[in-house]
Design an enzyme around this catalytic site. Structure first.
Site, PDB file in Angstrom:
ATOM      1  N   SER A  91     -38.916 -16.567 -23.497  1.00  0.00           N
ATOM      2  CA  SER A  91     -38.541 -16.865 -24.888  1.00  0.00           C
ATOM      3  C   SER A  91     -38.129 -15.634 -25.684  1.00  0.00           C
ATOM      4  O   SER A  91     -37.999 -15.705 -26.898  1.00  0.00           O
ATOM      5  CB  SER A  91     -39.730 -17.542 -25.594  1.00  0.00           C
ATOM      6  OG  SER A  91     -40.072 -18.750 -24.974  1.00  0.00           O
TER       7      SER A  91
ATOM      8  N   GLU B  98     -39.870  46.530  -7.934  1.00  0.00           N
ATOM      9  CA  GLU B  98     -38.811  46.503  -6.930  1.00  0.00           C
ATOM     10  C   GLU B  98     -37.684  47.510  -7.159  1.00  0.00           C
ATOM     11  O   GLU B  98     -37.152  48.079  -6.207  1.00  0.00           O
ATOM     12  CB  GLU B  98     -38.204  45.088  -6.852  1.00  0.00           C
ATOM     13  CG  GLU B  98     -39.124  44.040  -6.265  1.00  0.00           C
ATOM     14  CD  GLU B  98     -39.239  44.157  -4.744  1.00  0.00           C
ATOM     15  OE1 GLU B  98     -38.637  45.083  -4.181  1.00  0.00           O
ATOM     16  OE2 GLU B  98     -39.956  43.341  -4.139  1.00  0.00           O
TER      17      GLU B  98
END
Length: 799
Positions: free
Chosen positions: A359, A87
Site C-alpha cells: 500500500s 630514507e
C-alpha cells in the site's frame, strides 16, 4: 629546424660540442618518450568507501588480492618528515640519483665485506617497486639485484624525476611501498595497522610506517619485532634531535607499542559499496554522504530487530535514511540478514531490488487527486463490496464502512477506497506520474498492472520509494526547489553525479496535505499515545504489506529526515505474521527515536486555499448542508457540489415524505437530508448510529408516486455495472454457481428477482440469490412492492 642548423653550423668548427649536444638531446628524448613501468598507471587498487567525514566505511580488496588503496592527494607532514629523514635526506636536492650516497654505500660495503647499503634514493626505490609490479602483472621473475639492474633503476629514476615533481614522486612511493603481507601503500597500512587515515597518525605510528618498507616482514609476530621497534625508536630520536617535536612527545612516542597484527577493516556499508562499485567501475575512492555515527546506530537497531523478526520467519531487513533538507543519504543498510548463510542471501542489496509495493503508493495517488481537483481531504469515497471484472479488493480487516473521508481512508490504509480512487484517476495516468517521480521499475504497460497497481501489483525499490517520499517532504517544506536535486550518495567534489531527471510532480500544497493525513496513521503499540508526551515528535508515515505476506514496508518523515524500512525474506518466502504495522514500523520508530528531535515544518499558507464544504461528505456546499472550511491546494480546481444532500418534503408531523399530488404545499415542511446510496447507507449505518435514513412515503402518496433515479431505494452489490464474470468449473465438471446480491434502503422491504425473464423468487432482509449461469449476456431485474425496479445486464465468459 633552427636548432639543427645551429648544431650543424657549430659542428664543423667544434665537433666535440656538437656531439655532446646531440647526446644530451638524445638523453632528453629518452627521458621524455621512453615508456615508464606500466604498474605506475595500471595498478589494481582496492575500493574504498568513505563517509561524509572522510572515515572509512568499508573496502574491497584489489583484483590481485592486495590491500592497495589509491594514492592520497598529499602526504601527511609527520609521515613525510619521518620518511625523508630515514630514507633520503637529500631527496629535494638530487635529480633522482645521489652520487655521494652511492660512493658512501660502496665504501661501507667494501669495508664490511658484504652489501650493507645500496645507496638508492627514494626515486630509485620507487623505480624498483614499479619494476617488481610489472613483473607481478606479467607473471615474470622478479628483477635481479645486481649492477645492471641498479643502472636500469637509476635510468627509470631519472625518467620519473623528469616527468613528475618531487611531491608527486613521494606520493607514488608511499602508494607502492610494501608494508607486510598483502598490505601495500601508506593508506592501506594506516587503516590495517591503526584503524585510521594516514593524516591522523601519531609521530610513533608515522615513524613505524616510514621504516617498515625497509624490512616489511618484521611486522609479523615472531619475526624479531624488537628489531623493528629499535629502528622506529632510533628514527624518533633523530627526529627529536632535529626538533620536530618536544621532549614530552618523544617520551610518549617511545612508549607506544607496535600493532599486534593487521586489523579488520570496517564493514559499515558493504552493500552500498558493492552497488557503487557497479555504478562507478572506474572510481577507486567513493566519497559518500553517509554519516558514520547514524550508520552505526541504524545497524545496531536493525541487528536488534532482525533477532526479533527471525522468530516470526522474517530474515532480512533493508533501511535507507535521507536528509530531505539537503537531499543526502545518511544511512544505508542494503541487507541486514539473520545469519550469513547463503539461504538468507546476505550479499544481496535488497534496497536496490524491486519488491511488491503493498500500500506504499496510496499517499501519492491521494496527493495527485488533491492537486488535480478530484478530492478534498474530507470528500467521501465509497467503501463497499466492489468488483471490477474478476478483481474484488478487500480491506485488511475484511469489513466495509459504506463511505469514508479520503484522508481517513489513507490514514487507515483502506484498500477498497484506494482501488476506486485509482479507477477514477486512471491507471495509465498514475503510472506516468510515478515514473516522473523517479520510479523506474514500472516498465510494463499499464493494463498489465491494472487496478492492483495501488495495492502491490507493481514492484518498487526501497531506494527509489524512500527518495520519492523524501522529495514529498521537501516539496511540503520548500515547494519545488528540492524536486530537481539528486539524492546524493556521492560527494560531488570527487565524483560528478548527474542530477536525477525528476520533474516537479506534487506541488507544495498537495504534498503538505498528504503528509498531514499521514500524521494520523495509528502508531504501533504504546506509540499510539505519542501526542500525550511532550517530547514526542511529529512523523508522517505509511506502511505497506504485499499480497501473500512477503514484503512489509514503513516509510516516514519528520521535519528533517525521511526513513524507509523494508522487512521480509530475500528469497520471497511468505511469513505468516509479517505486516508493515507490526514488523517494519517498530524499527522505523526506534530509528527516529535515536535521531535528533526535529520540529515539524510550518504550514505553507501561500500554497493552500480555503473552500466551503459539507461537513457530512466533503463536497462543495450547495446551501443544503452544514458547511465547514476545508483547505485544498491552491492549484486545485475542485468543483464537485454535494450529491448526497437532498431537499425533501415532509408532512406536518415530519414523519413521512409527501409530494404535491398527495399534500398541499402549505402543509409541507421542507428539509435538507443527508442521503447516501443504498449500499453505502447499509454499511454506513453500522458505524454511524447518528445516521437517519430517509423517512418513508406516506401511504396515500405511494400510488401516484413519480419515481426518479435519485429516489431509487435498490442497489446491486453483485454483479457490478458492465461486469464480466468468469465462473470456473468444479472438480465434477459442472460450472460453479454465483451469488447475486442487492440492497434495499428499507430493511423490511421484499424484493422479487427475475433473471432473463424467469422469476427466481422473493427475498427479505438478506437479498441474495444463488444461481447457475451459462456463458453469454444475462439480464437481472429486481422489483419491490412499491414498484421500484432495477435492471442490470452482465456477461458470463467461458473458460
Amino acid at each position: 629546424m633552427d636548432v639543427w642548423r645551429w648544431i650543424l653550423a657549430r659542428g664543423n668548427r667544434h665537433p666535440f660540442i656538437s656531439s655532446a649536444v646531440i647526446f644530451l638531446l638524445f638523453i632528453c628524448a629518452c627521458l621524455q618518450w621512453l615508456p615508464l613501468p606500466s604498474s605506475l598507471t595500471h595498478t589494481a587498487y582496492a575500493r574504498m568507501l568513505l563517509a561524509r567525514d572522510g572515515s572509512l566505511l568499508g573496502a574491497s580488496i584489489a583484483q590481485d588480492q592486495q590491500w592497495r588503496f589509491a594514492p592520497a592527494q598529499y602526504l601527511p607532514e609527520k609521515y613525510k618528515k619521518s620518511l625523508l629523514l630515514f630514507e633520503d635526506q637529500y631527496f629535494y636536492s638530487h635529480p633522482g640519483i645521489n652520487p655521494l650516497s652511492i660512493m658512501r654505500a660502496a665504501a661501507g660495503n667494501f669495508s664490511a665485506g658484504k652489501v650493507t647499503s645500496g645507496g638508492s634514493t627514494l626515486t630509485m626505490q620507487l623505480a624498483r617497486l614499479l619494476r617488481q609490479g610489472d613483473a607481478q602483472q606479467q607473471n615474470k621473475k622478479m628483477p635481479a639485484r645486481n649492477v645492471a639492474s641498479k643502472l636500469f633503476e637509476a635510468f627509470i629514476a631519472l625518467q620519473l624525476e623528469w616527468r613528475f615533481n618531487k611531491d608527486e614522486l613521494l606520493t607514488h612511493y608511499a602508494s607502492h611501498a610494501p608494508f607486510g603481507g598483502n598490505i601495500v601503500g601508506l593508506r592501506a597500512a594506516a587503516w590495517r595497522y591503526f584503524g585510521r587515515a594516514p593524516e591522523n597518525l601519531s609521530w610513533a605510528e608515522s615513524a613505524l610506517l616510514a621504516v617498515l618498507p625497509n624490512s616489511p616482514a618484521l611486522i609479523h609476530p615472531g619475526r624479531q619485532r624488537d628489531l623493528l621497534q629499535q629502528k622506529r625508536d632510533r628514527l624518533l630520536k633523530r627526529m627529536h634531535a632535529k626538533q620536530y617535536f618536544s621532549d614530552l612527545d618523544l617520551q610518549l612516542a617511545l612508549l607506544e607499542p607496535l600493532p599486534e597484527r593487521p586489523q579488520q577493516l570496517p564493514q559499515l556499508a558493504p552493500h552500498l559499496l558493492a552497488t557503487l562499485k557497479k555504478q562507478y567501475p572506474d572510481e577507486w575512492i567513493l566519497h559518500s554522504s553517509i554519516d558514520p555515527f547514524i550508520q552505526r546506530t541504524a545497524q545496531q537497531i536493525t541487528s536488534r530487530h532482525i533477532a526479533r523478526l527471525a522468530n516470526e520467519g522474517v530474515n532480512n531487513i533493508a533501511l535507507v535514511l535521507i536528509d530531505h533538507e539537503r537531499m543526502e543519504t545518511l544511512a544505508y543498510i542494503g541487507n541486514e540478514s539473520w545469519q550469513q548463510q547463503e539461504r538468507y542471501a546476505p550479499r544481496v542489496d535488497i534496497a536496490q531490488c524491486p519488491r511488491s509495493t503493498g500500500s506504499i503508493l496510496k499517499p501519492l495517488l491521494y496527493g495527485l487527486m488533491l492537486q488535480e481537483g478530484q478530492l478534498t481531504p474530507t470528500r467521501l469515497v465509497p467503501d463497499i463490496p466492489t468488483q471490477f471484472g474478476g478483481y474484488s479488493p478487500k480491506n485488511y480487516d475484511r469489513s466495509f464502512r459504506g463511505a469514508v473521508p479520503a484522508q481517513f481512508a489513507l490514514a487507515h490504509s483502506l484498500n477498497v477506497p484506494a482501488v476506486r480512487m485509482l479507477r477514477d484517476y486512471g491507471i495509465g495516468k498514475f503510472q506516468q506520474k510515478l515514473q516522473a517521480m523517479g520510479m523506474s521499475t514500472l516498465f510494463r504497460p499499464a493494463d498489465d498492472y491494472g487496478l492492483t497497481l495501488i495495492l502491490g501489483g507493481a514492484e518498487g525499490t526501497l531506494w527509489e520509494l524512500t527518495g520519492i517520499y523524501a522529495r514529498l517532504a521537501a516539496s511540503a517544506r520548500d515547494g519545488d526547489i528540492k524536486q530537481h536535486a539528486p539524492l546524493l550518495l556521492l560527494n560531488q567534489k570527487t565524483i560528478s553525479v548527474k542530477p536525477a531527471s525528476i520533474k516537479p510532480v506534487l506541488t507544495q500544497g498537495a504534498a503538505w496535505l498528504t503528509l498531514q493525513a499521514l500524521i494520523d496513521v495509528a502508531r504501533p503499540g504504546n506509540d499510539n499515545y505519542w501526542r500525550d508526551f511532550s517530547g514526542s515528535q511529529t512523523i508522517a508515515w505509511k506502511t505497506g504489506t504485499s499480497y501473500g505476506l512477503r514484503d512489509a514496508w514503513a516509510i516516514g518523515s519528520n521535519g528533517r529526515y525521511t526513513l524507509g524500512v523494508w522487512v521480509g525474506n530475500a528469497g520471497g518466502e511468505a511469513a505468516t505474521f509479517i505486516s508493515g504495522q507490526s514488523s517494519a514500523a517498530p524499527l522505523l520508530f526506534d530509528v527516529f527515536d535515536a535521531l535528533p528531535t526535529i520540529n515539524w515544518f510550518a504550514k505553507p499558507a501561500h500554497a493552500l486555499k480555503t473552500i466551503s464544504v459539507c461537513n457530512d461528505d466533503g463536497y462543495l456546499a450547495g446551501g443544503q448542508c452544514a458547511a465547514v472550511d476545508s483547505e485544498i491546494p491552491r492549484t486545485s480546481h475542485f468543483d464537485q457540489v454535494t450529491p448526497f444532500h437532498r431537499r425533501i418534503h415532509l408532512d406536518g408531523h415530519e414523519q413521512f415524505r409527501v409530494h404535491g399530488h398527495c399534500e398541499t404545499v402549505s402543509n409541507m415542511k421542507a428539509r435538507d437530508w443527508f442521503v447516501l446510496p443504498p449500499v453505502q447507507e447499509f454499511y454506513w449505518r453500522q458505524h454511524h448510529s447518528e445516521y437517519t435514513s430517509l423517512p418513508p412515503w406516506r401511504n396515500d402518496c405511494v400510488n401516484n408516486l413519480l419515481q426518479t433515479d435519485e429516489d431509487q431505494p435498490i442497489e446491486f452489490i453483485y454483479p457490478n455495472e458492465e461486469s464480466r464474470i468468469y465462473i470456473p468449473m468444479d472438480l465434477d465438471g459442472k460450472r460453479s454457481r454465483i451469488i447475486l446480491k442487492a440492497i434495499h434502503r428499507d430493511p423490511a422491504a421484499q424484493l422479487y428477482w427475475h433473471l432473463d425473464d424467469e422469476f427466481l423468487g422473493a427475498t427479505k432482509v438478506f437479498h441474495e440469490r444463488e444461481v447457475a449461469l451459462e456463458p453469454g449476456i444475462h439480464t437481472l431485474l429486481v422489483i419491490d412492492k412499491q414498484g421500484y425496479r432495477l435492471e442490470r445486464r452482465f456477461r458470463v465468459i467461458s473458460q
